[in-house]
Design a protein around this motif. Structure first.
Motif, PDB file in Angstrom:
ATOM      1  N   LEU A   9      -6.557   2.528  -6.407  1.00  0.00           N
ATOM      2  CA  LEU A   9      -7.978   2.835  -6.243  1.00  0.00           C
ATOM      3  C   LEU A   9      -8.396   2.701  -4.788  1.00  0.00           C
ATOM      4  CD1 LEU A   9     -10.816   3.430  -7.278  1.00  0.00           C
ATOM      5  CD2 LEU A   9     -11.046   1.004  -7.864  1.00  0.00           C
ATOM      6  N   LEU A  10      -8.023   1.598  -4.168  1.00  0.00           N
ATOM      7  CA  LEU A  10      -8.452   1.374  -2.788  1.00  0.00           C
ATOM      8  C   LEU A  10      -7.741   2.320  -1.823  1.00  0.00           C
ATOM      9  CD1 LEU A  10     -10.397  -0.473  -1.268  1.00  0.00           C
ATOM     10  CD2 LEU A  10      -8.468  -1.952  -0.744  1.00  0.00           C
ATOM     11  N   LEU A  11      -6.441   2.507  -2.001  1.00  0.00           N
ATOM     12  CA  LEU A  11      -5.701   3.367  -1.079  1.00  0.00           C
ATOM     13  C   LEU A  11      -6.147   4.822  -1.203  1.00  0.00           C
ATOM     14  CD1 LEU A  11      -2.081   1.896  -1.324  1.00  0.00           C
ATOM     15  CD2 LEU A  11      -3.674   1.746   0.593  1.00  0.00           C
ATOM     16  N   ALA A  12      -6.417   5.269  -2.423  1.00  0.00           N
ATOM     17  CA  ALA A  12      -6.896   6.644  -2.599  1.00  0.00           C
ATOM     18  C   ALA A  12      -8.234   6.825  -1.909  1.00  0.00           C
ATOM     19  CB  ALA A  12      -7.007   6.975  -4.088  1.00  0.00           C
ATOM     20  N   TYR A  13      -9.127   5.857  -2.081  1.00  0.00           N
ATOM     21  CA  TYR A  13     -10.462   5.960  -1.495  1.00  0.00           C
ATOM     22  C   TYR A  13     -10.402   5.916   0.033  1.00  0.00           C
ATOM     23  CZ  TYR A  13     -15.425   5.043  -0.756  1.00  0.00           C
ATOM     24  OH  TYR A  13     -16.735   5.125  -0.340  1.00  0.00           O
ATOM     25  N   VAL A  14      -9.522   5.080   0.567  1.00  0.00           N
ATOM     26  CA  VAL A  14      -9.490   4.861   2.016  1.00  0.00           C
ATOM     27  C   VAL A  14      -8.635   5.892   2.739  1.00  0.00           C
ATOM     28  CG1 VAL A  14      -8.770   3.230   3.810  1.00  0.00           C
ATOM     29  CG2 VAL A  14      -9.951   2.404   1.773  1.00  0.00           C
ATOM     30  N   SER A  38     -10.153  11.942  10.206  1.00  0.00           N
ATOM     31  CA  SER A  38      -9.701  11.322   8.971  1.00  0.00           C
ATOM     32  C   SER A  38      -8.840  10.098   9.255  1.00  0.00           C
ATOM     33  CB  SER A  38      -8.908  12.339   8.139  1.00  0.00           C
ATOM     34  OG  SER A  38      -8.376  11.737   6.986  1.00  0.00           O
ATOM     35  N   ALA A  39      -7.902  10.240  10.175  1.00  0.00           N
ATOM     36  CA  ALA A  39      -7.040   9.108  10.536  1.00  0.00           C
ATOM     37  C   ALA A  39      -7.846   7.973  11.146  1.00  0.00           C
ATOM     38  CB  ALA A  39      -5.960   9.583  11.507  1.00  0.00           C
ATOM     39  N   ALA A  40      -8.819   8.307  11.984  1.00  0.00           N
ATOM     40  CA  ALA A  40      -9.655   7.286  12.607  1.00  0.00           C
ATOM     41  C   ALA A  40     -10.496   6.546  11.567  1.00  0.00           C
ATOM     42  CB  ALA A  40     -10.561   7.925  13.659  1.00  0.00           C
ATOM     43  N   SER A  41     -10.993   7.264  10.557  1.00  0.00           N
ATOM     44  CA  SER A  41     -11.789   6.638   9.500  1.00  0.00           C
ATOM     45  C   SER A  41     -10.964   5.637   8.715  1.00  0.00           C
ATOM     46  CB  SER A  41     -12.337   7.709   8.557  1.00  0.00           C
ATOM     47  OG  SER A  41     -13.158   8.630   9.250  1.00  0.00           O
ATOM     48  N   THR A  42      -9.733   6.015   8.396  1.00  0.00           N
ATOM     49  CA  THR A  42      -8.848   5.098   7.678  1.00  0.00           C
ATOM     50  C   THR A  42      -8.494   3.897   8.541  1.00  0.00           C
ATOM     51  OG1 THR A  42      -7.912   6.929   6.396  1.00  0.00           O
ATOM     52  CG2 THR A  42      -6.625   4.897   6.506  1.00  0.00           C
ATOM     53  N   ALA A  43      -8.205   4.143   9.801  1.00  0.00           N
ATOM     54  CA  ALA A  43      -7.864   3.044  10.713  1.00  0.00           C
ATOM     55  C   ALA A  43      -9.042   2.096  10.886  1.00  0.00           C
ATOM     56  CB  ALA A  43      -7.427   3.607  12.062  1.00  0.00           C
ATOM     57  N   LEU A  44     -10.254   2.644  10.946  1.00  0.00           N
ATOM     58  CA  LEU A  44     -11.450   1.824  11.085  1.00  0.00           C
ATOM     59  C   LEU A  44     -11.594   0.883   9.904  1.00  0.00           C
ATOM     60  CD1 LEU A  44     -14.115   1.178  12.572  1.00  0.00           C
ATOM     61  CD2 LEU A  44     -15.176   3.040  11.281  1.00  0.00           C
ATOM     62  N   TYR A  45     -11.280   1.365   8.712  1.00  0.00           N
ATOM     63  CA  TYR A  45     -11.405   0.525   7.528  1.00  0.00           C
ATOM     64  C   TYR A  45     -10.436  -0.656   7.594  1.00  0.00           C
ATOM     65  CZ  TYR A  45     -11.470  -1.009   2.721  1.00  0.00           C
ATOM     66  OH  TYR A  45     -11.587  -1.775   1.595  1.00  0.00           O
ATOM     67  N   GLY A  50     -15.903  -0.604   8.022  1.00  0.00           N
ATOM     68  CA  GLY A  50     -15.210   0.624   7.636  1.00  0.00           C
ATOM     69  C   GLY A  50     -15.687   1.148   6.300  1.00  0.00           C
ATOM     70  N   PHE A  51     -15.945   0.248   5.354  1.00  0.00           N
ATOM     71  CA  PHE A  51     -16.432   0.703   4.056  1.00  0.00           C
ATOM     72  C   PHE A  51     -17.839   1.276   4.164  1.00  0.00           C
ATOM     73  CE2 PHE A  51     -18.555   0.248   0.001  1.00  0.00           C
ATOM     74  CZ  PHE A  51     -17.640   0.834  -0.867  1.00  0.00           C
ATOM     75  N   THR A  52     -18.683   0.659   4.996  1.00  0.00           N
ATOM     76  CA  THR A  52     -20.037   1.197   5.189  1.00  0.00           C
ATOM     77  C   THR A  52     -19.967   2.609   5.766  1.00  0.00           C
ATOM     78  OG1 THR A  52     -20.898  -1.029   5.575  1.00  0.00           O
ATOM     79  CG2 THR A  52     -22.253   0.807   6.309  1.00  0.00           C
ATOM     80  N   PHE A  53     -19.058   2.799   6.712  1.00  0.00           N
ATOM     81  CA  PHE A  53     -18.892   4.119   7.311  1.00  0.00           C
ATOM     82  C   PHE A  53     -18.374   5.119   6.271  1.00  0.00           C
ATOM     83  CE2 PHE A  53     -16.171   7.302   9.367  1.00  0.00           C
ATOM     84  CZ  PHE A  53     -17.071   7.871  10.248  1.00  0.00           C
ATOM     85  N   LEU A  54     -17.366   4.701   5.491  1.00  0.00           N
ATOM     86  CA  LEU A  54     -16.818   5.592   4.480  1.00  0.00           C
ATOM     87  C   LEU A  54     -17.838   5.892   3.382  1.00  0.00           C
ATOM     88  CD1 LEU A  54     -13.136   4.367   3.938  1.00  0.00           C
ATOM     89  CD2 LEU A  54     -13.947   6.368   5.178  1.00  0.00           C
TER      90      LEU A  54
END
Length: 346
Positions: free
Chosen positions: A43-48, A268-275, A282-286
């Protein structure tokens, strides 16, 4: 989503469709198996990991189609509403923002006349009053619309609509398999162990409100984010993302400018790295990014609902016409016999 047009070479088109459907089925079963084995981690990996790639590519796709709105400026307003909603702490106000955005998008994209828009608005006002009077209904709507409604229900609607348009029994079977997978998760509880405890804790923090919301909706007290519900969320989220990525005929990556593709991949890569660097921020951003893509998809979702309703209505009329045509010849001999008897009596 639009269905692919038939090619001029039926044999080649048939092979392509079969191959794509096989991949479709394989990914669905893979998501189901993973949801059983590692639901919390999946669940978490798919979302992130898969989530940001899905958000950026779909926003790009919607942008090229003007977001199915009469003016692109409306899309900017929807994006602003999404960002503001991501910062709202009050569940009822958040639900009101989600519900209001969905109704506005439906009025703009799925109605064809001022009368239809007015009727939809009046119905929405009535439903809003009912939800407001019931206390927690707006909060429940706010939790479920961006989660299960968007990820599972609208995915199912697009699958059904695609199967209907193509007339493909294979795609209709995929719809049945999808529903069977959900039923399997709900009826046959898993006994998966938590392998990465931190993932389970974060999943509980960010998806834990889905259980109580479903409990209030269906009148099941004490419903929490247990292994069964986590597996359900893991499956529908993972399949929702994978279902988008395999739609090569819809996304048409080859037609997307390379510079835009590179920008989306980097973002996309930056968003995942931020989390993983700061999961709270990171979650707030996502969450904001996810809500932006959800609200921007509302016009398309509304249009799909209208088209599905029209398809169901058309099928019902066709079934009724066929039944009437089949019954008509049977009634003719009786009518003819009655006519002869009437003549003889004269």
């Amino acid at each position: 989503m639009s269905t692919p047009a038939l090619t001029s070479k039926p044999c080649h088109g048939l092979v392509i469709m079969r191959g794509n459907d096989a991949i479709h089925l394989g990914l669905m079963l893979l998501a189901l198996a993973a949801a059983y084995l590692v639901p919390f981690e999946l669940l978490l990996l798919a979302y992130v990991v898969l989530g940001p790639a899905h958000y950026f590519t779909e926003i790009s796709w919607l942008h090229d189609r003007s977001y199915y709105l009469p003016h692109r400026g409306i899309a900017v307003a929807l994006a602003i509403v999404a960002v503001v909603a991501a910062l709202i702490d009050n569940a009822s106000w958040f639900g009101f923002a989600m519900w209001g955005a969905l109704i506005v998008c439906a009025m703009l994209a799925a109605t064809t006349s001022a009368v239809e828009s007015m009727l939809l608005f009046m119905a929405a006002i009535a439903l809003s009053a009912i939800m407001y009077s019931s206390g927690s209904s707006l909060a429940v709507i706010g939790i479920l619309i961006p989660t299960l409604v968007h990820v599972s229900l609208f995915t199912l609607i697009f699958m059904v609509l695609g199967a209907y348009r193509s007339g493909s029994r294979v795609q209709a079977t995929l719809v049945v398999v999808y529903l069977a997978a959900i039923a399997t998760i709900l009826l046959l509880p898993q006994t998966a162990e938590i392998r990465i405890a931190s993932f389970a804790r974060v999943g509980q923090d960010y998806f834990g409100n889905v259980g109580p919301a479903l409990g209030r909706l269906f009148g099941v007290p004490g419903l929490v984010l247990d292994t069964r519900l986590t597996s359900l969320l893991a499956f529908v989220y993972t399949y929702h993302y994978l279902n988008w990525f395999i739609k090569a005929d819809v996304i048409r990556r080859t037609e997307v400018p390379k510079a835009r593709l590179a920008a989306m991949a980097a973002a996309s890569a930056a968003s995942t790295a931020l989390y993983f660097y700061d999961y709270a921020f990171g979650f707030t951003f996502l969450l904001a990014l996810s809500l932006i893509h959800i609200l921007l998809e509302f016009p398309l979702d509304s249009l799909a609902l209208r088209q599905l309703g029209a398809a169901i209505q058309g099928s019902a009329r066709g079934w009724h016409a066929a039944r009437t045509a089949t019954a008509a010849p049977r009634s003719r001999p009786a009518s003819s016999t009655a006519s002869k008897r009437a003549k003889q009596s004269r």
